[in-house]
Design a protein around this motif. Structure first.
Motif, PDB file in Angstrom:
ATOM      1  N   UNK A  16       0.832  -1.206   0.000  1.00  0.00           N
ATOM      2  CA  UNK A  16       0.000   0.000   0.000  1.00  0.00           C
ATOM      3  C   UNK A  16       0.862   1.250   0.000  1.00  0.00           C
ATOM      4  N   UNK A  17       1.928   1.232   0.803  1.00  0.00           N
ATOM      5  CA  UNK A  17       2.844   2.371   0.858  1.00  0.00           C
ATOM      6  C   UNK A  17       3.528   2.542  -0.500  1.00  0.00           C
ATOM      7  N   UNK A  18       3.956   1.438  -1.100  1.00  0.00           N
ATOM      8  CA  UNK A  18       4.605   1.513  -2.414  1.00  0.00           C
ATOM      9  C   UNK A  18       3.636   2.057  -3.458  1.00  0.00           C
ATOM     10  N   UNK A  19       2.392   1.605  -3.423  1.00  0.00           N
ATOM     11  CA  UNK A  19       1.390   2.096  -4.370  1.00  0.00           C
ATOM     12  C   UNK A  19       1.154   3.592  -4.178  1.00  0.00           C
ATOM     13  N   UNK A  20       1.129   4.061  -2.931  1.00  0.00           N
ATOM     14  CA  UNK A  20       0.921   5.483  -2.666  1.00  0.00           C
ATOM     15  C   UNK A  20       2.121   6.296  -3.163  1.00  0.00           C
ATOM     16  N   UNK A  21       3.317   5.798  -2.949  1.00  0.00           N
ATOM     17  CA  UNK A  21       4.518   6.495  -3.429  1.00  0.00           C
ATOM     18  C   UNK A  21       4.501   6.559  -4.954  1.00  0.00           C
ATOM     19  N   UNK A  22       4.127   5.469  -5.594  1.00  0.00           N
ATOM     20  CA  UNK A  22       4.042   5.460  -7.054  1.00  0.00           C
ATOM     21  C   UNK A  22       2.998   6.458  -7.559  1.00  0.00           C
ATOM     22  N   UNK A  23       1.882   6.560  -6.878  1.00  0.00           N
ATOM     23  CA  UNK A  23       0.844   7.518  -7.258  1.00  0.00           C
ATOM     24  C   UNK A  23       1.363   8.950  -7.132  1.00  0.00           C
ATOM     25  N   UNK A  24       2.054   9.235  -6.038  1.00  0.00           N
ATOM     26  CA  UNK A  24       2.621  10.575  -5.831  1.00  0.00           C
ATOM     27  C   UNK A  24       3.638  10.888  -6.931  1.00  0.00           C
ATOM     28  N   UNK A  25       4.496   9.920  -7.247  1.00  0.00           N
ATOM     29  CA  UNK A  25       5.488  10.119  -8.303  1.00  0.00           C
ATOM     30  C   UNK A  25       4.808  10.351  -9.664  1.00  0.00           C
ATOM     31  N   UNK A  26       3.751   9.610  -9.917  1.00  0.00           N
ATOM     32  CA  UNK A  26       3.005   9.781 -11.164  1.00  0.00           C
ATOM     33  C   UNK A  26       2.447  11.197 -11.262  1.00  0.00           C
ATOM     34  N   UNK A  27       1.874  11.699 -10.171  1.00  0.00           N
ATOM     35  CA  UNK A  27       1.313  13.049 -10.191  1.00  0.00           C
ATOM     36  C   UNK A  27       2.403  14.095 -10.402  1.00  0.00           C
ATOM     37  N   UNK A  28       3.572  13.892  -9.783  1.00  0.00           N
ATOM     38  CA  UNK A  28       4.678  14.828  -9.986  1.00  0.00           C
ATOM     39  C   UNK A  28       5.155  14.800 -11.435  1.00  0.00           C
ATOM     40  N   UNK A  29       5.270  13.601 -11.990  1.00  0.00           N
ATOM     41  CA  UNK A  29       5.711  13.474 -13.375  1.00  0.00           C
ATOM     42  C   UNK A  29       4.701  14.092 -14.338  1.00  0.00           C
ATOM     43  N   UNK A  30       3.436  13.982 -14.005  1.00  0.00           N
ATOM     44  CA  UNK A  30       2.401  14.583 -14.838  1.00  0.00           C
ATOM     45  C   UNK A  30       2.549  16.106 -14.843  1.00  0.00           C
ATOM     46  N   UNK A  31       2.828  16.692 -13.681  1.00  0.00           N
ATOM     47  CA  UNK A  31       3.056  18.144 -13.611  1.00  0.00           C
ATOM     48  C   UNK A  31       4.281  18.533 -14.434  1.00  0.00           C
ATOM     49  N   UNK A  32       5.345  17.743 -14.320  1.00  0.00           N
ATOM     50  CA  UNK A  32       6.567  18.025 -15.083  1.00  0.00           C
ATOM     51  C   UNK A  32       6.280  17.933 -16.582  1.00  0.00           C
ATOM     52  N   UNK A  33       5.503  16.930 -16.975  1.00  0.00           N
ATOM     53  CA  UNK A  33       5.157  16.781 -18.389  1.00  0.00           C
ATOM     54  C   UNK A  33       4.405  18.005 -18.907  1.00  0.00           C
ATOM     55  N   UNK A  34       3.471  18.508 -18.118  1.00  0.00           N
ATOM     56  CA  UNK A  34       2.721  19.700 -18.531  1.00  0.00           C
ATOM     57  C   UNK A  34       3.642  20.910 -18.645  1.00  0.00           C
ATOM     58  N   UNK A  35       4.612  21.026 -17.741  1.00  0.00           N
ATOM     59  CA  UNK A  35       5.570  22.129 -17.825  1.00  0.00           C
ATOM     60  C   UNK A  35       6.402  22.020 -19.100  1.00  0.00           C
ATOM     61  N   UNK A  37       5.529  20.593 -21.935  1.00  0.00           N
ATOM     62  CA  UNK A  37       4.669  20.934 -23.078  1.00  0.00           C
ATOM     63  C   UNK A  37       4.490  22.445 -23.162  1.00  0.00           C
ATOM     64  N   UNK A  38       4.277  23.101 -22.013  1.00  0.00           N
ATOM     65  CA  UNK A  38       4.125  24.560 -22.006  1.00  0.00           C
ATOM     66  C   UNK A  38       5.406  25.255 -22.468  1.00  0.00           C
ATOM     67  N   UNK A  39       6.554  24.728 -22.041  1.00  0.00           N
ATOM     68  CA  UNK A  39       7.832  25.320 -22.443  1.00  0.00           C
ATOM     69  C   UNK A  39       8.052  25.180 -23.948  1.00  0.00           C
TER      70      UNK A  39
END
Length: 84
Positions: A16-35, A37-39
């Motif tokens: 469960x902890x690993x899944x939560x960490x993976x979810x957090x990392x996914x959300x961070x990577x999604x933000x980076x991806x949007x940045x 694309x904007x750049x």
């Protein structure tokens, strides 16, 4: 609770902890991806504006040269016709 139950519960919590960490990392990577694309979009617009600025500066230099040429012609004409 037996030993196998404790191990199973610990493994479930760990997963469960690993899944939560993976979810957090996914959300961070999604933000980076949007940045990224904007750049890329901003960079494309900057290149377009840079090209337009080069064209405008070139046109301005040509106009200034034309104005200087007309001024010289005017001076020559005034020198030829002092009565005016």
């Amino acid at each position: 609770m037996t030993t196998s139950d404790a191990i199973s519960t610990g493994a479930l919590l760990t997963m469960s902890v690993i899944a939560m960490v993976l979810l957090i990392q996914y959300l961070k990577l999604q933000d980076i991806w949007h940045m990224i694309v904007d750049c890329k979009s901003s960079m494309r617009w900057a290149q377009i504006q840079e090209g337009e600025n080069k064209e405008l500066r070139s046109a301005l230099r040509a106009e200034k040269a034309h104005v200087e040429q007309l001024k010289r012609k005017l001076e020559l004409l005034q020198a030829l016709n002092p009565a005016a």
